[in-house]
Design a protein around this motif. Sequence first.
Motif, PDB file in Angstrom:
ATOM      1  N   MET A 166      47.899  48.316  28.933  1.00 46.20           N
ATOM      2  CA  MET A 166      46.809  47.562  29.216  1.00 46.20           C
ATOM      3  C   MET A 166      45.982  47.347  27.796  1.00 46.20           C
ATOM      4  O   MET A 166      45.458  46.085  27.771  1.00 46.20           O
ATOM      5  N   PHE A 167      45.957  48.201  27.008  1.00 50.55           N
ATOM      6  CA  PHE A 167      45.014  47.917  25.851  1.00 50.55           C
ATOM      7  C   PHE A 167      45.827  46.589  25.105  1.00 50.55           C
ATOM      8  O   PHE A 167      45.007  45.979  24.314  1.00 50.55           O
TER       9      PHE A 167
ATOM     10  N   LEU B 270      43.637  41.720  33.973  1.00 48.45           N
ATOM     11  CA  LEU B 270      44.043  42.718  35.052  1.00 48.45           C
ATOM     12  C   LEU B 270      45.239  42.156  36.049  1.00 48.45           C
ATOM     13  O   LEU B 270      46.229  42.792  36.390  1.00 48.45           O
TER      14      LEU B 270
ATOM     15  N   ILE C 193      48.657  42.382  34.434  1.00 46.91           N
ATOM     16  CA  ILE C 193      49.273  43.983  34.760  1.00 46.91           C
ATOM     17  C   ILE C 193      49.540  44.082  36.166  1.00 46.91           C
ATOM     18  O   ILE C 193      50.719  44.727  36.361  1.00 46.91           O
ATOM     19  N   ILE C 194      48.923  43.501  37.078  1.00 41.79           N
ATOM     20  CA  ILE C 194      49.033  43.803  38.266  1.00 41.79           C
ATOM     21  C   ILE C 194      50.597  43.079  38.625  1.00 41.79           C
ATOM     22  O   ILE C 194      51.420  43.741  39.497  1.00 41.79           O
TER      23      ILE C 194
ATOM     24  N   GLN D  68      53.258  45.256  37.122  1.00 40.31           N
ATOM     25  CA  GLN D  68      53.472  46.402  37.684  1.00 40.31           C
ATOM     26  C   GLN D  68      54.113  46.246  39.116  1.00 40.31           C
ATOM     27  O   GLN D  68      54.921  47.005  39.555  1.00 40.31           O
TER      28      GLN D  68
END
Lengths: 906, 217
Positions: free
Chosen positions: B77-78, B52, B55-56, B59
Motif C-alpha cells: 500500500m505504501f 485504494l 489495490i482492491i 487483491q
Amino acid sequence: MRKRIVVFLILLTMLLPFVLTGCGSEKEDAEFVLPETKNLTPFEFTGAKPSHLRDMLHKDDGTVTQAEYKFVEENNDYILYFNTDRLDIALCKKGQNGQQDEFWYSNPTDDVISQGGGLSGEMKSQLQMLVLDKKKQAQSPNKTTYADCVAKQPENLEKEQPQYYITKTEDGHLKVIYIIGQLQKNYIIPTIISKAYVDDMIKAYKDKGVSSVGMNISNNYKVITYEEWNSGKLTEKKKQDYINTVPSLAEIDESWEPAYILTNDKIYNSEYLATQIQGYFVDYGYTEQMRDEDNQKNGVEARVPNVYWLPLSYSLEDDGLKVTMKDDEIVYNTSRYDIYNIEVMKYFGAGTQQEDGYLVIPDGPGAMIKFNNGKVQQKDPVRITMYGNDMGNIDPMAAQTKQGYLPVWGIKKQNSSLFTIIEDGSAISTVIADVSRTSGSTINPVNYVYSQYRLVDYDEMELFGEGYKLRAYQLNRSTCDIVLKYTVLSGEKHEYSDMAAYYRDYLMKRNVLKDQTASANIPFNLELEGGIEDYSAFMGISYSYISSLTSFDDAQLILDELLSKGVKNINVKYRGWANNGMANQIFDRVNVLSELGGKKGFNDLMAYAKEKGITIYPETELLVVYEDKLLDSFNSHNDVSRKISRDNAILMQYDLMTLSQWRRGALVLRPKTLKAASEKLLESLQKMNLDTVDLGTIGYILNGDYNIKAVYDRSMIQTLYNEIIANYSNAGIKLAADGGNVYMLPGTTAMFNLPNLSSEYYVTDATIPFYQMVIHGMIPYSGEAINQSGDPKTSLLNAVEFGAGLFYRWMYQENSAMKDIYFEDLYSLYYGAWINDATVDYTRYNNELGHTAALKMVDHERLTDMLAMTVYEDGTTVYVNYGEEDATYNNVVIKAKDYKVIKGVA
Amino acid sequence: MNDFKLALHNYLEKFKFIFYVMLHPFKGFWDLKHEKKGSKAVAITLSLLYVLSGIIYDQFAAYSFNPMAANPENINMFESLLSTVIVLLLWCYSNWGLTTLFDGEGSVKDVFLYTTVALVPLILYNLIMAPLTNILSIDEANIISTLQTFSYLWAGILLYTGTMTTHQYGTIRTLIIIIFIILGMLLIMFMSIMFFFLLQTLFNVGYVIYRELTLRY
C-alpha cells in the motif's frame, strides 16, 4: 549566526575521526627476548640399545650412505630413535610373535629427497610455517626447520650461538628446541649519518691507505641533500622507500643537513658484509650510543628480530608416539610477527613412488587415496578443514571439500600402517594430503598426509567504503597445544577397517563412545519441519505469520502411517516447533508454537511417541538466531560473535538457484550468551520433562569469536561445546547430532546427516565408511536426506553400503507451502510423495539387514569401481552393486543397482 | 454542528459535480475553475480512491486477468501511495511551471483539481473490474480490454480538455504543452536522482565515520 554554527558542526564531525584515531592507545611493544638457554639440560643418549642405521642414499658407484638414529627410549611395543644431525626420528614398532620390526620415519631418505628438487629443504624438516608480518601486512615465504634452522647450525655453533637445542622435558622425554630465523647480532651500523662525518671517515681511511671504504659505503648508502630531494631526479616510489627507513625525511626542509642513508637493508643478512661495515664505523670511533641518538632523532625504528623459538617434544606412550608442541613455550616477537600456520611432521610416514599403499583422510565419512594414483592434473592437494569452515572468517561457499568430522588420518603400507590422532589442537587444524607427482608444474616425490594448524588468522577489513582494504589480525594466538598421537598398526590387521576398530577402542577407553545396546532394527531417521515464519499482505499491508508445515497432529498422522507400514526404530528430529519456528529466535526458553497445536498438542505427540517406541528429538537451535524480536533476551549488537574483520558473524543461507545471494542470514551467538542460553534451555527442558533434544548446528559448525574485547578461538569454543554437551548428558538428556563433529559423540544417541559421501575430490580414489565403522552398532546414524538427493536409488545403495539408516526430511503440507521461503535445505519435502517408496525400501533393508544394526562393522572393501562389500561382526556380508550391469563376485550374483546380503552363520 | 453539516453538504455537492464534469468536460472544467465548484478535499479523496481502487483490483481481481492475485504479499500500500503522490506532484508542478511561462491561466491548485477528475474513469474501471473478472472467463477477455481502452481514452480526453480549458489553450497548443509537461517531469526526476546521489555520497562519509568508530570500540 546559525549558518556559522552549522559550518562549525560539520567541521567538527569531519575532524572527529582524526581526533579519535589520535587518541587510540597503541599497545606498548614488550621487549622481546628469547628464553634463557643456559639452564637447558642436554638430552643424554644412553646407548642402552644400539643405534638404528638407515640407508639414506644409494650412490651410482654402488655404495650406500647411512644415517645413524640414536636410541631414545622404549616401551613394550615401541622404540624411538633420533638422528642428532637432521633432528628427525624413527619410530619402531617391535615385532611380536616373530614378526619383524616395523620402522616409520619422520622424513624421507636422501634417495627420495634428491628427487624433490626445490622441496628438499622442506622434506628434511619437521616443522614448517608461514609467518605474517603485521607491519608490512604481508606473508613471508615458507620457513622450515631445515633451511632456517638446522642447516645454519654449523656456522652458528662456531659463534657459540646454536640454532637448536636437543634437550629434555620435565619428565625426561626428548625435546628439540628449534630457533628458526637468523639470529642477529646487534650491529653498530648507522641507518642515517651526517655526510660530513662519513666523508671525514673515508678520508681518514684513505690516508691510512685503505681505499675500498668509500666504495663500500657508496654501494650501501645514498647521500640525500635537500636540493637533490626536490630536484625531481628521485621517483616518488624511491622517496617513499627512503621515508619508510628514515621517517624524518617526510619533513625535509632547507635546514636538512646532507646525510648518508642506508639503502641496502640486505647487509644484515650477510654476516660478512655487516661485520665489515660495522668495522669501518667502530674503528673510526662510532659508538652504539651515537647510532641510537641518530636513530631517535630521525624516527628510525630499532631493528626487530624475526626469530621463532619452537619446542617440539617426543614421548612414547603405550599406544604410540606422542608429539607435542606446547603453545605457551612458543616464543617470538608478537608485536610485529605472528605465525599464520604451522605444519607438523609433514612427511612422517610419507609413501615413496616405489611403495604400495594408501592414505586415509577424514573427508566427510572418510576417503582413500592410493599411493601414486597418477591423479596429478589438478595442482592442489586435498585440504580437509576439521569441523568445517570457520563462519567467523570464511565465506561458506568457498568450501570445496566436505569437512572433517574425526581428527584422524592413516597411511597404509605393505606390512604396517601409521594411524594418527590429533589429541589436541584439532579445532584449528586442516588435514592435507597429496599423491606423488613427477610431472607438471609442481613436483612432489612422495604421497603424504599431514596436518596444518592455523595459529593466527587474518581477514580483510574494509574501512573506507571504496575498496581500501586493511588486514585485520586475530588478536591473540589460538591457545591450544598441538598434540599428535602416532600409532603403528602392524601384523595382519592394518587395513582402514582396522584403523577404525583401533580408533573405536581408543574412543571407548576415553569414555567418548559408550557401548550402547543398539536396537536390532535399521534406524529410520526422519526430520519433520514444524512451522516457519512467512509473510503475506492483505490490501497492500504486509504481516507475518507462522505457516504450519507439520502440526503436532500431522506428525502423529505421518508416524501412524509409518508404523502401520511396518517401519521400526524411528528417530524423529522435529524442527521448527518452538520459538518462532525454523527461523528461530534465541533458545534460552521454550515457547511451543500455538499454530502447531500448542503445548498440549506437543505433549500429546510426545506421549504418543513414547507409547509407540518412537524417539522424538525436538530441535532447539542453540548456536544461531534468525530473528531478533523485540523484548527477547537477544541483542543483535552485544550477543553476536564477531569475525576477524570485526563484523557480525553470520551464517548464510544461499539461494540454490544462483548459488550466490544469500537470502536469510542467521546471527551466530557469542560464547558467553551461548553458554547462558544453554543453561537456561536445559532448565526449561527439564521443566517440560523432555529427555531428548537436538541442539542444531553445533553438530557441524565450530565458530570462532574474534571480538576484540575477548577472543574465543576455535579451540576454546570446542572446550565450551564439550562443557555444554557434558552438562546435557549429565542431566540425563539424550542428544541427537546433526553432522557429528567428534566432540558431539559423548551423549549422542542418534546421528542425522552424517554424510555417506566424501567430497569425491579429484585426487581421492574412493569414499570409505571410516566414521561409520567407528560408531556402527553404538550410535544409530543416517546419511543425507534421500528425498533431497539427486538419485534416491544410489542414495539408498549408499546407505546400505555404509550401514546407515534411511533419512528423510518431510513435511505434511504440500511443497507449494514453501513457495518464496528461502532455506537452503528445504525443498522436495512433501511426505506423501515419498512415504510408499520409503517404506518399501526400508522393509526390504530391515528384513535382510536388521540384525546387523546392533553389530560392529568389521570390514569394508571397494572390490571394483562399482562394487563394494561390507562385512559385519557375525559374518554377514553385503555386496552393493552401483553399476548398470549385474556383477558377480565369488559366485555371488549382484543385480544391477541392487544389493545382495549373505547372512552370517554366527 | 451546523457548520459541519454545511461543510459535508458542500463536499458532497462538489463530489457530485465531478460526474457532471466527466460527462460535460468543457463546461465542467470551466465551472470547476471559475465557478469554484471544485475543492481540494474532493481532489485528495479522488487521489486516495485511485490508490485504494488499484489495490482492491490487485487483491481481488481474478488470477486469469491479474497475476498479482497469486502473490498478495507483493502488494504494498505504501509503495502505491508514494508512487501515485510523486507522479501527481511531478505532473502538477511541471504543468504549472511550464504553463506559467506560456500564458497558462491555471494555478497549481487548478491543475491538481482537473487532474484528479481525469483519474475517475480509472477508479471506476478498477472498482467494476475487481468483481467482474471473477465472473468472466478468459474467453471474454476482450470485454475487459475494451472497457480498459475505453476508460483510458476517457481519462485521456478528460486530461486533455482539462488542460485546454483550465489554461485557455488552443487544440494544437494543448497537445504540445502536454508533451513538454512530460519532458519537464523527466527533467525534475533527473535532477532529484542527481540530488539523491549527492546525498548518498554525503551519507557515506557519515557511515565511514560511524564504521571506523564501531570497529575501533
